[in-house]
Design a protein around this motif. Structure first.
Motif: not given
Length: 77
Positions: A11-12, A57-61, A65
């Motif tokens: 994440t990020g 890759t993930l976003d904050r939710s 991504v």
């Protein structure tokens, strides 16, 4: 062909990208694990095998991504 797959998610980018998480040291550990598996499954003979990487890759939710599949991510001489 037998494929062992390492899956990394991030994440990020604070700890680097998911693709960067497969370090040479981690790749060596994966190769040893794959060789142990093959030694324990001798009935498979001497298959062609490789180690791939799936990087997510993930976003904050938690939404995806980016999703990347890298064949032969860990290569050895």
């Amino acid at each position: 062909e037998l494929v062992f797959v390492e899956v990394k998610a991030r994440t990020g980018a604070a700890r680097g990208s998911a693709e960067e998480a497969l370090t040479p040291a981690k790749a060596r550990k994966l190769a040893v694990a794959a060789e142990w598996y093959l030694a324990d499954h001798e009935e498979m003979g001497d298959p062609i095998w490789r180690i791939d990487l799936v990087a997510i890759t993930l976003d904050r939710s938690g939404a995806v991504v980016r999703f990347t599949h890298i064949a032969n991510a860990a290569q050895f001489d």
